[in-house]
Design a protein around this motif. Sequence first.
Motif, mmCIF file in Angstrom:
data_model
loop_
_atom_site.group_PDB
_atom_site.id
_atom_site.type_symbol
_atom_site.label_atom_id
_atom_site.label_comp_id
_atom_site.label_asym_id
_atom_site.label_seq_id
_atom_site.Cartn_x
_atom_site.Cartn_y
_atom_site.Cartn_z
ATOM 1 N N THR A 156 30.658 23.520 145.426
ATOM 2 C CA THR A 156 30.802 24.746 144.776
ATOM 3 C C THR A 156 31.785 24.476 143.652
ATOM 4 O O THR A 156 32.833 23.647 143.762
ATOM 5 N N TRP A 157 31.081 24.922 142.346
ATOM 6 C CA TRP A 157 32.094 24.538 141.212
ATOM 7 C C TRP A 157 32.185 26.016 140.190
ATOM 8 O O TRP A 157 31.125 26.764 140.063
ATOM 9 N N ARG A 158 33.420 26.007 139.803
ATOM 10 C CA ARG A 158 33.697 27.250 139.141
ATOM 11 C C ARG A 158 34.209 26.783 137.529
ATOM 12 O O ARG A 158 35.205 26.002 137.581
ATOM 13 N N ARG A 159 33.402 27.215 136.616
ATOM 14 C CA ARG A 159 34.171 26.848 135.201
ATOM 15 C C ARG A 159 35.488 27.337 134.975
ATOM 16 O O ARG A 159 35.965 28.776 135.465
ATOM 17 N N LEU A 160 36.433 26.445 134.674
ATOM 18 C CA LEU A 160 37.709 27.089 134.083
ATOM 19 C C LEU A 160 37.983 27.303 132.432
ATOM 20 O O LEU A 160 38.460 28.477 132.235
ATOM 21 N N LEU A 161 37.655 26.622 131.881
ATOM 22 C CA LEU A 161 37.534 26.518 130.112
ATOM 23 C C LEU A 161 36.541 25.527 129.667
ATOM 24 O O LEU A 161 36.038 24.927 130.288
ATOM 25 N N VAL A 162 36.580 25.794 128.234
ATOM 26 C CA VAL A 162 36.022 24.863 127.675
ATOM 27 C C VAL A 162 36.863 23.892 126.572
ATOM 28 O O VAL A 162 37.817 24.667 126.131
ATOM 29 N N GLU A 163 36.838 22.800 126.782
ATOM 30 C CA GLU A 163 37.836 21.651 126.010
ATOM 31 C C GLU A 163 37.307 21.218 124.776
ATOM 32 O O GLU A 163 36.106 20.574 124.995
ATOM 33 N N PRO A 164 37.828 21.552 123.575
ATOM 34 C CA PRO A 164 37.273 20.999 122.413
ATOM 35 C C PRO A 164 37.147 19.318 122.479
ATOM 36 O O PRO A 164 38.020 18.986 122.986
ATOM 37 N N LEU A 165 36.379 18.797 121.466
ATOM 38 C CA LEU A 165 36.395 17.231 121.317
ATOM 39 C C LEU A 165 36.314 17.180 119.924
ATOM 40 O O LEU A 165 35.504 17.817 119.208
ATOM 41 N N TRP A 166 37.098 16.400 119.398
ATOM 42 C CA TRP A 166 37.254 16.122 117.887
ATOM 43 C C TRP A 166 37.020 14.573 117.676
ATOM 44 O O TRP A 166 37.353 13.894 118.541
ATOM 45 N N LEU A 167 36.466 14.546 116.549
ATOM 46 C CA LEU A 167 36.212 13.091 116.242
ATOM 47 C C LEU A 167 37.447 12.317 115.493
ATOM 48 O O LEU A 167 38.005 12.926 114.447
ATOM 49 N N ALA A 168 37.976 11.298 116.142
ATOM 50 C CA ALA A 168 39.130 10.589 115.724
ATOM 51 C C ALA A 168 38.524 9.344 115.039
ATOM 52 O O ALA A 168 37.667 8.464 115.359
ATOM 53 N N VAL A 169 39.435 9.220 113.640
ATOM 54 C CA VAL A 169 38.962 8.319 112.798
ATOM 55 C C VAL A 169 40.461 7.560 112.241
ATOM 56 O O VAL A 169 41.189 8.291 112.304
ATOM 57 N N PRO A 170 40.273 6.328 112.142
ATOM 58 C CA PRO A 170 41.254 5.673 111.466
ATOM 59 C C PRO A 170 41.652 6.435 110.083
ATOM 60 O O PRO A 170 40.888 7.118 109.406
ATOM 61 N N ALA A 171 42.921 6.288 109.812
ATOM 62 C CA ALA A 171 43.636 7.004 108.681
ATOM 63 C C ALA A 171 42.996 6.440 107.307
ATOM 64 O O ALA A 171 42.946 7.174 106.338
ATOM 65 N N ARG A 172 42.627 5.270 107.540
ATOM 66 C CA ARG A 172 41.788 4.718 106.081
ATOM 67 C C ARG A 172 40.585 4.786 106.037
ATOM 68 O O ARG A 172 39.545 4.163 105.074
ATOM 69 N N HIS A 173 39.863 5.284 107.131
ATOM 70 C CA HIS A 173 38.407 5.755 107.189
ATOM 71 C C HIS A 173 37.916 6.601 105.960
ATOM 72 O O HIS A 173 38.627 7.327 105.135
#
Length: 308
Positions: A156-173
């Motif tokens: 049995t599974w119960r959702r707790l929350l939604v976790e955002p995903l961000w795109l990480a890029v190098p500072a010089r990208h």
Amino acid sequence: MDLQVLRSFQAVAEGRTVTEAAADAHITQPALSRALNRLETEVGAELLQRVGRVLRLTPAGRVFKEYVDAVLDSYDRGRRAVAEVVDPDAGMVSLAFLHTLGTWLVPKLVTGFSHDFPGARFELHQADENGLAQHLLDSSADLIITSKDPAHPLITWRRLLVEPLWLAVPARHRLAQRRRVRLAEVSQDHFIVLKSGYGLRSITETLCRQAGFSPLVAFEGEEVETLRGLVAAGLGVSLIPVSPGAATAPETNPDLPIRYLEVTDVHGARDIGIAWLASRTLPPAPRRFIEHAVRVTAVPEGAEGTGA
């Protein structure tokens, strides 16, 4: 049949030497050897055989060990249930969770629960997505916190929350000065991902497919911090989970020259939930922990989403 002998048999079957198992049981090595011989006599079959300097299970031993594991697990759970009847505010919570949740969610939940129930104890395990369900199925954990529904008929599974995903890029990208990005814009970039079997890896591949491409995998890691470090080194880009509630890009670690961009063309997020065996009656402490986790992660009425 002595339970301690069964525990020693189990330990030897799982790789401990007879000397080590004897020390664990606080008896001498010859005494344990005699006890194991008596066990084989009672069972009526050779359970262990020497291969070089170590003992290995015979075919009969492998069959017997399955039942020994079940007996000892049942006995330990029975003792635990009695202890929790005697002291309802105490008890053990055996919890397995994704590596990526060990930096923010699990510490938050464990700390809060321990504050409310100071007598409670925790047994914690980390695993990848595939290993989490197995922790439930082999009874080595009461609960798991995972990034998706295991979709198993016994769980049995119960959702707790939604976790955002961000795109990480190098500072010089080339996109580093942007705040938002379409994932399709990095279709030709190298991606840094977790190894196969980790939930974040499969979610990354799914989101890239939704954006119309397959990620060009340059490096694979086992920890999110490894992904951050490789992105900072300019070796590629990566989808990184972020604690929910962040309305702006995550704070940048000055030691890691990374920029985080909100993804707009796909739903950059993953579900986080808690799961347990449907057929098993949970002891009081794990049941209270589920209630605690649901309460702590509940989105306040009127709150605006999850930040991504």
